[in-house]
Design an enzyme around this catalytic site. Structure first.
Site, PDB file in Angstrom:
ATOM      1  N   CYS A   1      59.892  22.039  46.952  1.00 26.05           N
ATOM      2  CA  CYS A   1      60.324  22.955  47.992  1.00 26.05           C
ATOM      3  C   CYS A   1      59.410  24.164  48.103  1.00 26.05           C
ATOM      4  O   CYS A   1      59.160  24.668  49.178  1.00 26.05           O
ATOM      5  CB  CYS A   1      61.740  23.414  47.710  1.00 26.05           C
ATOM      6  SG  CYS A   1      62.411  24.434  48.994  1.00 26.05           S
TER       7      CYS A   1
ATOM      8  N   CYS B   1      63.807  30.043  53.683  1.00 25.02           N
ATOM      9  CA  CYS B   1      62.703  29.800  52.740  1.00 25.02           C
ATOM     10  C   CYS B   1      61.604  29.036  53.477  1.00 25.02           C
ATOM     11  O   CYS B   1      61.496  29.120  54.693  1.00 25.02           O
ATOM     12  CB  CYS B   1      63.196  29.034  51.519  1.00 25.02           C
ATOM     13  SG  CYS B   1      63.793  27.379  51.909  1.00 25.02           S
TER      14      CYS B   1
END
Ligand code: ZN
Lengths: 103, 446
Positions: free
Chosen positions: B227, B410
């Site tokens: 991620c 994010c």
């Protein structure tokens, strides 16, 4: 990163305090283990007869972040794959190799 | 200058004409003179001799090696950073048949390292774009295009047809899966990975140790990154992919009787850190290891492709995000989502935007009013938690006690989901709603 001597490091094998003999090994960190330890290379002094397993315990004690990682790494001594019962000799070069992804 | 340019412009046609002349001349000589009757032991054509002259001249890689390469079928899994040099070099070297498996499309963010693809191919299927590149490089290569991901349903058929498999994806789960499939099919496989400035590559032969023998367990979630946008410098996968291609050519070119002596013995590691730049190798264990889930003679836990696929699946679930779980990560509760479009329409006084990316990503692009806190610190650090609590309360006060929207984002929407899950519990006594932005900055920039 770089050639950082550990507090337990010495120039070579020989009698330590209490008369116990020691061996000095060079530890090479790769990939994630390098990130976690913050270094690529480190010298460790161990009691004579110490195995890769013993070294692993010491590494995890010093670098808590290596917990759960050292167990999945391939360990090599002098460029040969070893298991965790390998007895380390003075001057050995120990490589810690995590599997990496990416491409 | 003008003349020179004109001369250059007509040069190719002169060369072509000469070649044509020579060919007819040679044929006449050959047919006329029995002492000039040709034979090539390896069955190479005149075009082969010309095209591959420079590799045919390499000691240890002669006409027979070239003929073996020409007759070989290779499956390349992944047409990205590693796949680009692998596919490009193998096509150029004259591998007879190349299978290209990739379910992805070409993205702009691929182009810094995936030289097989170009700007014009953004949005195209990667496998198809790669096949077009192969045809440009060497039209004689037969390409089988598989624009999908490998699965337990299709993998055995694809692997069974080839002489060698090359795993060149960016997924660790795929490496285990392809390793297992090749083992079940008795095929050699060259596995590689490149991350940051480091790379690993090894050929695992059917009778020797396998990838699982070297790496019996994948790293736990806390030690995987996906991620947070693993970075990689283009030359690193190029370096490692080139090594895969080198091993492949040498393996395919070698006399099958001697292959076992030479190949499948080492794991090669590339270290691209400037102070350590170089290669190292590690000798693989002599035999297949007893503790290997696949090779264990007594208790292999992976006995079928189904076992292997479920292993890869379980593992990919975990691989979707990397968070150091030092603090309490809340359960699998539902998290509210908010798109960038909707976010734009909200009352600015009532929004607290929380940027949970690592600080280095903010150097690229950031929002001026955001509260910045890396997800790992948010879930683990009491001081940071107090700071965000204070921030939320201040915002509620500023807008006259009305409800505030706390919105986390994010890079790709994985970390923000975890952050939102945490904040939802952590801020439940506060006058606010928590949401995250699916797709993160990637969707913002899209
Ligand atoms: Zn194995």
């Amino acid at each position: 990163m770089g050639d950082a001597a550990d507090s337990g490091a010495a120039a070579g094998g020989g009698p330590a305090r209490g008369g116990k003999r020691t061996v000095t090994v060079k530890v090479l960190y790769f990939a994630r283990s390098r990130e976690v330890s913050g270094r690529a290379l480190e010298t460790w002094r161990l009691e004579e007869g110490a195995t890769t397993k013993d070294l692993e315990e010491k590494l995890v004690h010093k670098y808590e972040g290596l917990k759960e990682l050292t167990g999945v790494c391939a360990w090599a001594v002098n460029e040969e794959y070893v298991d965790d019962s390998q007895v380390l000799a003075d001057g050995d070069e120990v490589a810690i190799i995590p599997p990496i992804s990416g491409g | 200058m003008q003349i020179l340019r004109q001369f250059r412009a007509c040069e190719p046609s002169i060369t072509e004409a000469r070649q044509g002349e020579e060919k007819t001349k040679k044929k006449q000589i050959a047919s006329a003179a029995p002492w000039l009757r040709e034979t090539s032991d390896a069955g190479l054509s005149h075009e082969d001799l010309a095209r591959f002259a420079r590799q045919l001249a390499v000691p240890g890689f002669g006409a027979h090696a070239q003929a073996r390469v020409r007759d070989a079928k290779v499956l390349v899994v992944g047409a990205g950073g590693l796949g680009s040099p692998v596919i490009g070099l193998l096509a150029a070297a004259g591998v007879g048949r190349l299978g290209v498996v990739d379910g992805d499309d070409v993205e702009l963010s691929n182009l810094h390292r995936q030289l097989l693809h170009s700007e014009a191919e953004v949005g195209a299927r990667k496998a198809e774009s790669a096949a077009r590149a192969v045809k440009r490089i060497n039209s004689g290569v037969k390409v089988d295009v598989y624009p999908f991901y490998l699965s337990a349903r299709n993998v055995m058929q694809l692997v069974a047809e080839v002489d060698l498999v090359i795993e060149a994806t960016d997924s660790l789960a795929s490496k285990y899966f392809v390793n297992d499939a090749c083992r079940f099919a008795g095929k050699p496989v060259i596995l590689a990975a490149a991350q940051g400035v480091e790379g690993q590559v090894a050929l695992y032969a059917p009778h020797g140790p396998c990838y699982r023998c070297m790496f019996p367990q994948p790293p736990p979630r806390s030690h995987r990154t996906t991620c947070q946008e693993d970075g990689v410098l283009g030359p690193v996968p190029y370096m490692v992919g080139s090594l895969q291609a080198l091993l492949a050519l040498q393996y395919l070119g070698a006399d099958p009787a001697t292959r076992q002596e030479v190949f499948g013995k080492f794991l090669h590691m590339f270290d691209g850190a400037p102070e350590h730049l170089g290669m190292r190798r590690v000798k693989l264990p002599e035999n297949r290891r007893k503790i290997c889930a696949l090779c264990s003679p007594t208790a292999p836990t992976i006995q079928s492709l189904r076992d292997s696929a479920s292993f890869a699946n379980d593992f990919e679930l975990f691989a979707t995000c990397n968070v150091v779980t030092a603090g309490a990560v809340p359960g699998e509760g539902k998290v509210a989502t908010l798109s960038w479009d909707k976010l734009q329409g909200l009352d600015p006084k009532r929004v607290l935007l929380v940027d949970v990316r690592e600080a280095r990503f903010r150097e690229m692009l950031r929002f001026e009013g955001s509260h910045n806190i890396f997800v790992d610190a948010l879930v683990a650090d009491k001081g940071e938690q107090a700071r965000i609590l204070e921030c939320v309360r201040k915002q509620v006060a500023t807008c006259g006690g009305r409800r505030v929207d706390v919105v986390a984002f994010c890079n790709r929407g994985n970390d923000s989901k975890i952050a939102a899950r945490f904040l939802d519990t952590f801020l439940k006594e506060e006058n606010c709603s928590v949401a995250h932005v699916p797709g993160g900055m990637a969707s913002y920039l899209d």
